[in-house]
Design a protein around this motif. Structure first.
Motif, mmCIF file in Angstrom:
data_model
loop_
_atom_site.group_PDB
_atom_site.id
_atom_site.type_symbol
_atom_site.label_atom_id
_atom_site.label_comp_id
_atom_site.label_asym_id
_atom_site.label_seq_id
_atom_site.Cartn_x
_atom_site.Cartn_y
_atom_site.Cartn_z
ATOM 1 N N UNK A 15 12.023 5.533 -12.978
ATOM 2 C CA UNK A 15 11.394 4.681 -11.966
ATOM 3 C C UNK A 15 10.211 3.955 -12.593
ATOM 4 N N UNK A 16 9.974 2.726 -12.154
ATOM 5 C CA UNK A 16 8.743 2.050 -12.533
ATOM 6 C C UNK A 16 7.874 1.738 -11.311
ATOM 7 N N UNK A 17 8.366 2.079 -10.117
ATOM 8 C CA UNK A 17 7.582 1.885 -8.900
ATOM 9 C C UNK A 17 8.185 2.726 -7.788
ATOM 10 N N UNK A 18 7.335 3.365 -7.007
ATOM 11 C CA UNK A 18 7.766 4.114 -5.819
ATOM 12 C C UNK A 18 6.661 3.992 -4.787
ATOM 13 N N UNK A 19 7.021 3.515 -3.601
ATOM 14 C CA UNK A 19 5.982 3.375 -2.602
ATOM 15 C C UNK A 19 6.491 2.882 -1.265
ATOM 16 N N UNK A 20 5.549 2.437 -0.462
ATOM 17 C CA UNK A 20 5.822 2.094 0.921
ATOM 18 C C UNK A 20 5.282 0.726 1.278
ATOM 19 N N UNK A 21 5.978 0.111 2.219
ATOM 20 C CA UNK A 21 5.488 -1.054 2.949
ATOM 21 C C UNK A 21 5.583 -0.692 4.421
ATOM 22 N N UNK A 22 4.545 -1.036 5.192
ATOM 23 C CA UNK A 22 4.541 -0.739 6.620
ATOM 24 C C UNK A 22 4.455 -2.035 7.425
ATOM 25 N N UNK A 23 5.107 -2.022 8.587
ATOM 26 C CA UNK A 23 5.104 -3.187 9.476
ATOM 27 C C UNK A 23 3.708 -3.406 10.044
ATOM 28 N N UNK A 24 3.266 -4.666 9.958
ATOM 29 C CA UNK A 24 1.983 -5.059 10.534
ATOM 30 C C UNK A 24 2.046 -6.555 10.805
ATOM 31 N N UNK A 25 1.704 -6.937 12.020
ATOM 32 C CA UNK A 25 1.692 -8.353 12.402
ATOM 33 C C UNK A 25 3.019 -9.047 12.099
ATOM 34 N N UNK A 26 4.130 -8.351 12.337
ATOM 35 C CA UNK A 26 5.458 -8.947 12.201
ATOM 36 C C UNK A 26 6.010 -9.018 10.791
ATOM 37 N N UNK A 27 5.321 -8.436 9.825
ATOM 38 C CA UNK A 27 5.808 -8.429 8.444
ATOM 39 C C UNK A 27 5.477 -7.116 7.772
ATOM 40 N N UNK A 28 5.908 -6.982 6.529
ATOM 41 C CA UNK A 28 5.638 -5.767 5.762
ATOM 42 C C UNK A 28 4.357 -5.943 4.953
ATOM 43 N N UNK A 29 3.516 -4.891 4.965
ATOM 44 C CA UNK A 29 2.269 -4.885 4.212
ATOM 45 C C UNK A 29 2.281 -3.666 3.295
ATOM 46 N N UNK A 30 1.840 -3.869 2.065
ATOM 47 C CA UNK A 30 1.817 -2.819 1.061
ATOM 48 C C UNK A 30 1.084 -1.580 1.552
ATOM 49 N N UNK A 31 1.690 -0.422 1.291
ATOM 50 C CA UNK A 31 1.100 0.868 1.610
ATOM 51 C C UNK A 31 0.908 1.674 0.337
ATOM 52 N N UNK A 32 0.784 2.989 0.459
ATOM 53 C CA UNK A 32 0.595 3.839 -0.718
ATOM 54 C C UNK A 32 1.760 3.704 -1.701
ATOM 55 N N UNK A 33 1.420 3.721 -3.004
ATOM 56 C CA UNK A 33 2.469 3.602 -4.018
ATOM 57 C C UNK A 33 2.006 4.184 -5.341
ATOM 58 N N UNK A 84 1.748 -7.864 -1.907
ATOM 59 C CA UNK A 84 1.002 -7.299 -0.780
ATOM 60 C C UNK A 84 1.745 -7.490 0.537
ATOM 61 N N UNK A 85 2.328 -8.657 0.754
ATOM 62 C CA UNK A 85 3.025 -8.937 2.017
ATOM 63 C C UNK A 85 4.431 -9.436 1.737
ATOM 64 N N UNK A 86 5.369 -8.947 2.542
ATOM 65 C CA UNK A 86 6.763 -9.361 2.440
ATOM 66 C C UNK A 86 7.261 -9.696 3.842
ATOM 67 N N UNK A 87 7.747 -10.906 4.054
ATOM 68 C CA UNK A 87 8.274 -11.268 5.375
ATOM 69 C C UNK A 87 9.582 -10.533 5.677
ATOM 70 N N UNK A 88 9.783 -10.205 6.936
ATOM 71 C CA UNK A 88 11.048 -9.609 7.366
ATOM 72 C C UNK A 88 12.164 -10.597 7.033
ATOM 73 N N UNK A 89 13.247 -10.075 6.456
ATOM 74 C CA UNK A 89 14.382 -10.911 6.080
ATOM 75 C C UNK A 89 14.302 -11.460 4.670
ATOM 76 N N UNK A 90 13.191 -11.243 3.972
ATOM 77 C CA UNK A 90 13.017 -11.745 2.609
ATOM 78 C C UNK A 90 13.046 -10.592 1.616
#
Length: 164
Positions: A54-72, A79-85
């Motif tokens: 692995x080179x990355x393991x972590x979380x994104x959490x829903x906030x304000x209609x999109x994904x926001x970086x969490x612990x990793x 930092x932010x990923x739109x839903x569907x992208x």
């Protein structure tokens, strides 16, 4: 279980046994704790140090209609990923885990780390609603398979059981 007692499973174990070991250790680490961020932080560390290649393991959490970086664990990430992208946003939009053997062949892949070649994303569902995703990246093409999907879905279930 105190954090200092975490022992990564032996790399030569069958995958099912590795995931059973990680599941048991996570259950112990999270015992008595219901904070989502604290449990996600420990889970990212357990997965990153407990699974090979692995080179990355972590979380994104829903906030304000999109994904926001969490612990990793790993290099800095988007930092932010739109839903569907990308793979993470697709997992949220479709509500199902995504096993991607070659991220360069995935339409709309978001390259946070150019070294990543394969990816596994598992939606985190609470009360029928997707609240985030577990995201694993590997520099190895085809690193993830259906056993990894099932194993990571079981790990996410442990997290969901321990959040308040």
């Amino acid at each position: 279980m105190p954090a200092e007692t975490f022992l990564p499973p032996a790399a030569d174990l069958p995958k099912a046994d590795i995931y059973d070991d990680l599941k048991s250790q996570l259950d112990g680490l999270m015992a008595g704790e219901t904070d989502l961020v604290a449990n996600a932080a420990n889970m990212a560390a357990v997965i990153y140090h407990g699974l090979s290649e692995l080179n990355w393991a972590g979380f994104y959490f829903m906030k304000d209609g999109g994904l926001v970086l969490g612990p990793f664990q790993g290099k800095p990430a988007c930092i932010r990923i739109p839903v569907g992208k990308g793979v993470c946003g697709t997992a949220v939009e479709q509500g199902v885990s995504q096993v991607v053997p070659d991220v360069h062949a995935f339409p709309g892949h978001i390259a946070c780390d150019a070294a990543s070649r394969s990816e596994l994303v598992v939606p985190i569902r609470v009360g029928g609603r997707v609240i985030g995703v577990l995201d694993l990246d590997s520099p190895v093409p085809g690193r993830f398979d259906e056993q990894d999907r099932a194993g990571c879905e079981a790990l996410v279930a442990v997290l969901v059981d321990h959040i308040g």
